[in-house]
Design a protein around this motif. Structure first.
Motif, mmCIF file in Angstrom:
data_model
loop_
_atom_site.group_PDB
_atom_site.id
_atom_site.type_symbol
_atom_site.label_atom_id
_atom_site.label_comp_id
_atom_site.label_asym_id
_atom_site.label_seq_id
_atom_site.Cartn_x
_atom_site.Cartn_y
_atom_site.Cartn_z
ATOM 1 N N LEU A 1 -106.205 51.989 92.895
ATOM 2 C CA LEU A 1 -105.727 52.455 91.598
ATOM 3 C C LEU A 1 -104.547 53.411 91.743
ATOM 4 N N VAL A 2 -104.574 54.267 92.760
ATOM 5 C CA VAL A 2 -103.430 55.156 93.009
ATOM 6 C C VAL A 2 -102.210 54.324 93.405
ATOM 7 N N ALA B 1 -113.876 54.674 97.710
ATOM 8 C CA ALA B 1 -112.597 55.166 98.234
ATOM 9 C C ALA B 1 -111.539 54.067 98.199
ATOM 10 N N GLY B 2 -111.924 52.838 98.493
ATOM 11 C CA GLY B 2 -110.982 51.723 98.459
ATOM 12 C C GLY B 2 -110.472 51.444 97.054
#
Length: 138
Positions: free
Chosen positions: A25-26, A19-20
């Motif tokens: 990346l987002v 998730a991190g």
């Protein structure tokens, strides 16, 4: 590949990103879009210094993202955001105006930014097997 040694480290199956890492990346994608917008405004304001500064800023983001995430995905994510923002800025609007002019500076920014993205994604930090340094032979 069966057996021990370093070959088994390279043959590991791919796992989904954590998730991190996905959030990073987002975030890099969004930073790439902002950098593309800022560079589009800057390159037109001060030619040729603005063009060089805009391309240097994009290169810094792409290469910095690769080193921060320790992988080429860190360079590809902001590069994708940059390309999306720049392509959206090149389309004409119903009012007939657009951000990029037909001058050479705009084309240098578009093509130069794409070249910088490819170079940074290629040169950027690739995946390395984990573990300490090893000597292969004496």
């Amino acid at each position: 590949m069966s057996g021990g040694g370093n070959g088994s480290l390279l043959a590991q199956p791919l796992r989904p990103p954590s998730a991190g890492r996905a959030a990073a990346l987002v975030g890099l994608f969004l930073l790439g879009a902002v950098t593309g917008l800022a560079g589009a405004l800057l390159q037109a304001a001060w030619f040729p210094g603005g063009l060089l500064l805009a391309l240097a800023g994009a290169a810094g983001l792409f290469l910095g993202g690769a080193y921060a995430t320790r992988g080429r995905g860190g360079a590809v994510a902001p590069a994708a955001g940059w390309v999306v923002a720049v392509i959206l800025l090149t389309t004409t609007r119903p009012e007939g105006d657009y951000l990029f002019g037909a001058g050479g500076s705009s084309y240098l920014y578009l093509l130069g930014g794409m070249a910088v993205a490819v170079i940074c994604a290629t040169v950027g930090a690739g995946r390395q097997p984990r573990g300490g340094p090893a000597r292969l032979a004496k």
